[in-house]
Design an enzyme around this catalytic site. Structure first.
Site, PDB file in Angstrom:
ATOM      1  N   GLN A  51      31.579  11.613   6.056  1.00  0.00           N
ATOM      2  CA  GLN A  51      30.203  12.044   6.324  1.00  0.00           C
ATOM      3  C   GLN A  51      29.646  12.933   5.214  1.00  0.00           C
ATOM      4  OE1 GLN A  51      31.277  13.276  10.587  1.00  0.00           O
ATOM      5  NE2 GLN A  51      29.150  12.637  10.796  1.00  0.00           N
ATOM      6  N   CYS A  93      25.494  11.895  16.581  1.00  0.00           N
ATOM      7  CA  CYS A  93      26.252  11.880  15.326  1.00  0.00           C
ATOM      8  C   CYS A  93      25.407  12.557  14.265  1.00  0.00           C
ATOM      9  CB  CYS A  93      26.552  10.431  14.919  1.00  0.00           C
ATOM     10  SG  CYS A  93      27.467  10.312  13.374  1.00  0.00           S
ATOM     11  N   GLU A 136      35.518  10.868  15.600  1.00  0.00           N
ATOM     12  CA  GLU A 136      35.821  11.242  14.202  1.00  0.00           C
ATOM     13  C   GLU A 136      36.787  10.235  13.560  1.00  0.00           C
ATOM     14  OE1 GLU A 136      33.864  13.279  12.997  1.00  0.00           O
ATOM     15  OE2 GLU A 136      33.159  14.111  14.893  1.00  0.00           O
ATOM     16  N   HIS A 139      34.979   7.342  12.350  1.00  0.00           N
ATOM     17  CA  HIS A 139      34.357   7.568  11.025  1.00  0.00           C
ATOM     18  C   HIS A 139      35.339   7.217   9.900  1.00  0.00           C
ATOM     19  CE1 HIS A 139      30.382   9.266  11.625  1.00  0.00           C
ATOM     20  NE2 HIS A 139      30.821  10.184  12.464  1.00  0.00           N
TER      21      HIS A 139
HETATM   22  O1  K1U Z   1      30.904  13.315  13.763  1.00  0.00           O
HETATM   23  C1  K1U Z   1      29.813  13.810  14.016  1.00  0.00           C
HETATM   24  O2  K1U Z   1      28.784  13.265  13.634  1.00  0.00           O
HETATM   25  C2  K1U Z   1      29.725  15.057  14.828  1.00  0.00           C
HETATM   26  C3  K1U Z   1      29.310  14.785  16.264  1.00  0.00           C
HETATM   27  C4  K1U Z   1      30.571  14.519  17.074  1.00  0.00           C
HETATM   28  C5  K1U Z   1      30.461  14.182  18.510  1.00  0.00           C
HETATM   29  C6  K1U Z   1      29.322  14.263  19.248  1.00  0.00           C
HETATM   30  C7  K1U Z   1      29.295  13.978  20.588  1.00  0.00           C
HETATM   31  C8  K1U Z   1      30.411  13.548  21.202  1.00  0.00           C
HETATM   32  C9  K1U Z   1      31.540  13.449  20.479  1.00  0.00           C
HETATM   33  C10 K1U Z   1      31.566  13.744  19.129  1.00  0.00           C
HETATM   34  C11 K1U Z   1      28.518  15.963  16.750  1.00  0.00           C
HETATM   35  O3  K1U Z   1      28.995  17.037  16.807  1.00  0.00           O
HETATM   36  S1  K1U Z   1      26.863  15.694  17.193  1.00  0.00           S
HETATM   37  C12 K1U Z   1      26.309  17.297  17.731  1.00  0.00           C
HETATM   38  C13 K1U Z   1      26.822  17.691  19.059  1.00  0.00           C
HETATM   39  O4  K1U Z   1      27.308  16.883  19.822  1.00  0.00           O
HETATM   40  C14 K1U Z   1      26.756  19.096  19.490  1.00  0.00           C
HETATM   41  C15 K1U Z   1      26.152  20.043  18.729  1.00  0.00           C
HETATM   42  C16 K1U Z   1      26.111  21.367  19.160  1.00  0.00           C
HETATM   43  C17 K1U Z   1      26.672  21.722  20.346  1.00  0.00           C
HETATM   44  C18 K1U Z   1      27.284  20.761  21.124  1.00  0.00           C
HETATM   45  C19 K1U Z   1      27.326  19.446  20.697  1.00  0.00           C
HETATM   46 ZN    ZN Z   2      29.545  11.101  13.780  1.00  0.00          ZN
END
Ligand code: K1U
Ligand code: ZN
Length: 172
Positions: A51, A93, A136, A139
């Site tokens: 990323q 994401c 992750e 990814h």
């Molecule tokens: O990999 C990424 O893009 C990060 C992504 C991971 C993720 C999100 C939701 C479920 C599982 C994994 C994120 O962190 S998106 C942002 C997010 O979910 C978040 C941000 C702040 C507080 C709580 C959640």
């Molecule tokens: Zn992601």
């Protein structure tokens, strides 16, 4: 420490399979530190090296709640070695800004990885951390959460996302 630029879909680096980390060097430790800072700044609960444009098998996660102490995990060459059950939670994401969708995942996973001291670690987990590990590790295999959508939903996503990207570009 540095906050790094997060690549957005459809950047081609996000679609590549990342290379294994062959040696845990100071360069990898510094990259991990920068990824942690970038994840917290975003904010996100996880971040994978592709990323930020680095096609290496390294992820960071912290799924602790707002009022809990941090639970930072840095995982080198992570692998899911056991999985069971099903869940379907809403995901976002950092590389697909402004779009959220429910994704079918395993409910519980056992993940094996190296830590930054090159020790083998195994974690069995469920809930948000299990979903985040699967997100992750996807990814690292060039897979985004929107790749799990049906072709109908992916078509809707592509139309909506075009508008989201146009709005983001207007803001710049
Ligand atoms: O990999 C990424 O893009 C990060 C992504 C991971 C993720 C999100 C939701 C479920 C599982 C994994 C994120 O962190 S998106 C942002 C997010 O979910 C978040 C941000 C702040 C507080 C709580 C959640
Ligand atoms: Zn992601």
């Amino acid at each position: 420490m540095a906050i790094l630029k997060i690549l957005h879909y459809p950047d081609p680096v996000l679609a590549k399979t990342a290379e294994p980390v062959t040696e845990i060097t100071d360069e990898i430790r510094t990259l991990a530190e920068d990824m942690v800072e970038t994840m917290y700044a975003a904010p996100g609960v996880g971040l994978a090296a592709p990323q930020i444009g680095i096609s290496q098998r390294l992820i960071v996660l912290d799924c602790s709640g707002k009022d809990e102490p941090p639970q930072l995990i840095t995982a080198v060459n992570p692998e899911i070695v056991e999985e069971e059950g099903e869940c379907c939670e809403e995901e976002g994401c950092l590389s697909v800004p402004g779009y959220y969708a429910r994704v079918d995942r395993s409910a519980r996973v056992k993940v094996r990885f190296q830590d930054l001291q090159d020790r083998m670690v195994e974690i069995e987990t469920e809930g948000l951390l299990a979903v985040a590990f699967q997100h992750e590790i996807d990814h690292l295999n060039g897979v985004l959460f929107v790749d799990h959508l049906s072709s109908l939903k992916k078509g809707i996503f592509k139309k909506k996302y075009k508008k989201i990207l146009e709005q983001l570009e207007e803001q710049l």
